[in-house]
Design a protein around this motif. Structure first.
Motif, PDB file in Angstrom:
ATOM      1  N   UNK B 188      42.624  35.930  40.599  1.00  0.00           N
ATOM      2  CA  UNK B 188      42.813  34.528  39.681  1.00  0.00           C
ATOM      3  C   UNK B 188      43.055  35.215  38.294  1.00  0.00           C
ATOM      4  N   UNK B 189      42.263  36.202  38.017  1.00  0.00           N
ATOM      5  CA  UNK B 189      42.524  36.727  36.538  1.00  0.00           C
ATOM      6  C   UNK B 189      43.668  37.547  36.448  1.00  0.00           C
ATOM      7  N   UNK B 190      44.147  38.005  37.568  1.00  0.00           N
ATOM      8  CA  UNK B 190      45.770  38.992  37.507  1.00  0.00           C
ATOM      9  C   UNK B 190      46.707  37.762  37.602  1.00  0.00           C
ATOM     10  N   UNK B 191      46.501  36.643  38.005  1.00  0.00           N
ATOM     11  CA  UNK B 191      47.721  35.655  38.105  1.00  0.00           C
ATOM     12  C   UNK B 191      48.231  35.656  39.637  1.00  0.00           C
ATOM     13  N   UNK B 192      47.628  36.485  40.345  1.00  0.00           N
ATOM     14  CA  UNK B 192      48.185  36.561  41.693  1.00  0.00           C
ATOM     15  C   UNK B 192      47.718  35.567  42.708  1.00  0.00           C
ATOM     16  N   UNK B 193      46.797  34.627  42.343  1.00  0.00           N
ATOM     17  CA  UNK B 193      46.116  33.677  43.242  1.00  0.00           C
ATOM     18  C   UNK B 193      47.003  32.341  43.141  1.00  0.00           C
ATOM     19  N   UNK B 194      48.024  31.979  44.032  1.00  0.00           N
ATOM     20  CA  UNK B 194      48.721  31.051  44.009  1.00  0.00           C
ATOM     21  C   UNK B 194      48.179  29.821  45.104  1.00  0.00           C
ATOM     22  N   UNK B 218      60.194  35.397  44.505  1.00  0.00           N
ATOM     23  CA  UNK B 218      59.822  36.680  44.326  1.00  0.00           C
ATOM     24  C   UNK B 218      58.592  36.875  44.943  1.00  0.00           C
ATOM     25  N   UNK B 223      58.605  42.807  45.249  1.00  0.00           N
ATOM     26  CA  UNK B 223      57.555  42.450  44.584  1.00  0.00           C
ATOM     27  C   UNK B 223      55.893  42.726  44.981  1.00  0.00           C
ATOM     28  N   UNK B 265      50.304  42.101  47.446  1.00  0.00           N
ATOM     29  CA  UNK B 265      50.479  41.844  46.112  1.00  0.00           C
ATOM     30  C   UNK B 265      50.142  40.611  45.640  1.00  0.00           C
ATOM     31  N   UNK B 266      49.998  39.514  46.468  1.00  0.00           N
ATOM     32  CA  UNK B 266      49.499  38.251  46.036  1.00  0.00           C
ATOM     33  C   UNK B 266      49.035  37.442  47.034  1.00  0.00           C
TER      34      UNK B 266
END
Lengths: 397, 293
Positions: B188-194, B218, B223, B265-266
């Motif tokens: 979440x902090x990295x912005x990788x939790x969608x 992407x 990516x 990656x995510x």
């Protein structure tokens, strides 16, 4: 003990005939005997040979077939069916091509047979196909998104009525966003109007191909609103605030509505084309810089702005940063921050001082002897020589 | 001599009083300057000026920036990735500080637990054959030998070879649950939790179709690949990603562990699956004692 190859035995020289042999591979030539010491297998069958030996002549007396005719088994054998005779092919002249015939050099427009190539999927996502990376373009996109959202808010429309596609010209170039005590206001300069911005948005909404049923209600409603807006603007009265227009904005309305009407009547935007080609730096410089201090604390507005920005630029503001973004400036800082490079080579290439050093070169992969040979153009020769010697072409690529 | 010492003491006492109750050096030193846990990333120190300003002590609003009670997430519509709404989660669920040590222990714990442990060799008592003495003890001039199952002979037994066993180790439940939420928080902090709406599914199953979706959003190989986590069985999605393994992977929620959350990656996850994860892994937040009815 090594065996003497048959070909090189001295007895081979006695070979009575030298027939021009057809092509033989190296192994066959090596193994095939040049001659045979075994007696020639005659074409005669055993009985005939015996008969000749017994009689001592080549023409022994007696019937060749004393029992007459074919044997039972021979008779039972199916007769070979006569091959149907095929008429020899006749030579025909090639059909005369028309005089204007030009053989095609590409396959475009030719008739295709079979269905080998699957069509490329055109996925219509919410994000744009190309991500915006230019800082100025990003700033302009954020400004556009904010103008559109605040325009929707002023008109009292739902902030989620955003078009599904980004179309047309951007009518928000000449709009300033001014932070105020009572709320953020839009200041429409001479080449823009609220109606124009809304119309562009609604135009996009009605043109959007996706989800026709869901939006059926929205455009008509919006059109009514626009119509209502226009009817209010026309009388040129300053106190038209039946829609959700803030009191502070009222002062600016009359002059703008006059301009609106003029613009509406003329139906031509004289500066729109020139503005479309205005470089982004000039565009950004033309705005009042206080727009970056505009508060976006309201979660509804924040969501709408982030959504529209995502649609325009393709850059996602990370969820963890949503809460801490309070102004347009902070949104912009998240937008323009490039993502951390995933590979070391990308990180190194961004270091100008390292790349520009004369004695330093950076490679994405390990440099092997083959790369060095390739760089001086010797690798092809080496490869050819290796192949000529039937040696394996190996190495680290 | 004594009077001099008294003088200096009274002077220092005066200085102390001059600082007054408002700027008591003792309380100033001992007061907690920042109310944040130790392992969070610090961005404040760089902003702090070298001379410490008392006015910049964190007030309530600043404290919230470090550990807000809830954090916001965006919920997307699955294949198009259109944002739909904000949703808030507890910061104890999705905003925990990164603890590499706990993540490491959880990953090792999972790795131990997934070992099959079926390797097996035969001892000299298990190898088939007669236990007759191979040759006489004396007189042959050769070495003394007993049975042919002896470990020093070919075809003989293996000494101390692997035997089937359970490799699994233990980890406190609370620590494992904390690792789960730490892994999700790191994403979440990295912005990788969608986070997507429930019911992630494609219109059609096709490798090329899913590849075009991944390329557009992407998410693909360039990516860093993506892990999709669904709560239910999305037939088309699973079928489509079967042959697009280089771009990503799809898993049901019960197949996922901490290692999976950290790997690609995510993470693209259904909201229902995320809620389930958080509900199942919060033993350290829940009180063990149940309230009497």
């Amino acid at each position: 003990m090594r065996r003497i190859p048959i070909t090189s035995r001295s007895i081979g020289l006695l070979r009575p005939y030298t027939t021009p042999t057809p092509y033989l591979c190296a192994i066959c030539r090596h193994q095939a005997p040049a001659f045979s010491t075994s007696s020639l297998r005659s074409s005669l069958d055993m009985t005939e040979q015996l008969r000749r030996k017994v009689w001592g002549t080549d023409n022994p007396p007696g019937l060749e077939d004393p029992y007459g005719g074919q044997s039972k088994f021979e008779k039972k054998k199916p007769q070979p069916t006569p091959q149907p005779t095929v008429a020899p092919r006749k030579m025909t002249a090639a059909p005369q091509l028309p005089a204007d015939y030009v053989p095609s050099s590409t396959w475009d427009g030719l008739e295709s047979v079979g269905d080998i190539w699957e069509p490329e999927y055109e996925f219509g996502g919410f994000l744009p196909a190309e991500m915006v990376t230019d800082t100025d373009e990003m700033t302009a996109a954020l400004h556009r998104a904010m103008v559109e959202i605040f325009a929707l808010k002023q008109a009292g429309l739902s902030l989620l009525d955003l078009p599904k596609a980004v179309l047309g010209v951007d009518p928000t170039h000449d709009v300033d966003i001014v932070p105020g005590v009572d709320g953020t206001q839009l200041r429409f300069n001479k080449d823009s109007s609220l109606a124009e911005v809304l119309q562009a948005l609604i135009h996009d909404v009605s043109l959007s191909p996706v989800d026709e049923t869901a939006e059926k209600g929205a455009p008509t409603e919006a059109e009514e609103d626009v119509a209502a807006d226009r009817s209010e603007l026309d009388p040129l009265h300053p106190d038209e605030s039946s829609t959700t227009i803030d009191e502070t904005a009222v002062k600016e309305w009359p002059t703008e509505s006059e301009e609106d009407v003029a613009a509406d009547r003329s139906e031509v935007d004289p500066l729109k084309d020139s503005e479309a080609y205005m470089p982004y730096e000039e565009l950004i410089a033309s705005w009042d810089p206080s727009w970056l201090q505009v508060s976006v604390e309201d979660p509804e507005i924040k969501f709408a702005i982030l959504k529209r920005t995502l649609q325009l630029t393709g850059v996602r503001v990370p969820d963890s940063a949503i809460r801490s973004t309070r102004t347009a400036q902070s949104i912009l800082s998240h937008l323009v921050t490039p993502p951390k490079p995933r590979k070391l080579i990308d990180a190194l290439e961004q270091k100008e001082d390292l790349i520009t050093l004369p004695n330093v070169s950076v490679f994405a992969k390990r440099v092997t002897p083959i790369h060095k040979e390739k760089s001086i153009g010797r690798w092809k020769l080496i490869e050819k020589e290796l192949e000529a010697r039937e040696l394996p072409v190996t190495g680290n690529w | 001599m004594a009077s001099k010492g008294l003088q200096s003491f009274s002077r220092s006492a005066k200085t102390l009083r001059a600082f007054g109750s408002s700027k008591d050096p003792l309380t100033q030193c001992l007061a907690p300057r920042l109310s944040r846990s130790m392992a969070t990333e610090t961005s404040l120190l760089s902003r702090l000026s070298p001379e410490y300003d008392i006015t910049s002590l964190p007030d309530a609003a600043n404290t919230e920036a470090f550990s807000p009670p809830t954090v916001l997430t965006t919920i997307y519509k699955f294949p198009t990735m259109e944002p739909i709404r904000f949703e808030s989660y507890s910061s104890k669920h999705l905003y925990l500080p990164l603890r590499r040590d706990i993540l490491h222990r959880a990953v090792v714990f999972e790795g131990d637990g997934t070992r099959q442990g079926t390797a097996n060799t035969k001892t000299r008592w298990e190898i088939h054959g007669s236990h007759r003495k191979i040759r006489p003890q004396k007189g042959t001039g050769q070495a003394r030998l007993g049975t042919k199952q002896s470990p020093m002979l070919k075809g003989g037994a293996k000494v101390f070879g692997p035997r089937p066993r359970d490799f699994s180790t233990e980890l406190p439940r609370k620590m494992y649950d904390l690792a789960w939420r730490t892994a999700l928080s790191w994403r979440y902090r990295k912005g990788d939790l969608i986070i997507c709406e429930d019911g992630m599914e494609l219109e059609q199953a096709g490798t090329k179709y899913v590849k075009s979706i991944f390329k557009h959003n992407r998410w693909g190989k360039e990516d860093g690949r993506s892990l999709l986590i669904t709560a239910g069985e999305s037939e088309n999605l699973y079928k489509a990603l079967e042959n697009a393994g280089e771009d990503g992977r799809v898993k049901m929620e019960h197949e996922v562990d901490v290692k999976d959350l950290l790997e690609l990656g995510r993470i693209i996850i259904e909201k229902g699956a995320l809620d389930r994860f958080l509900k199942d892994h919060q033993s350290d937040l829940m009180s063990k004692v149940r309230a009497a009815v």
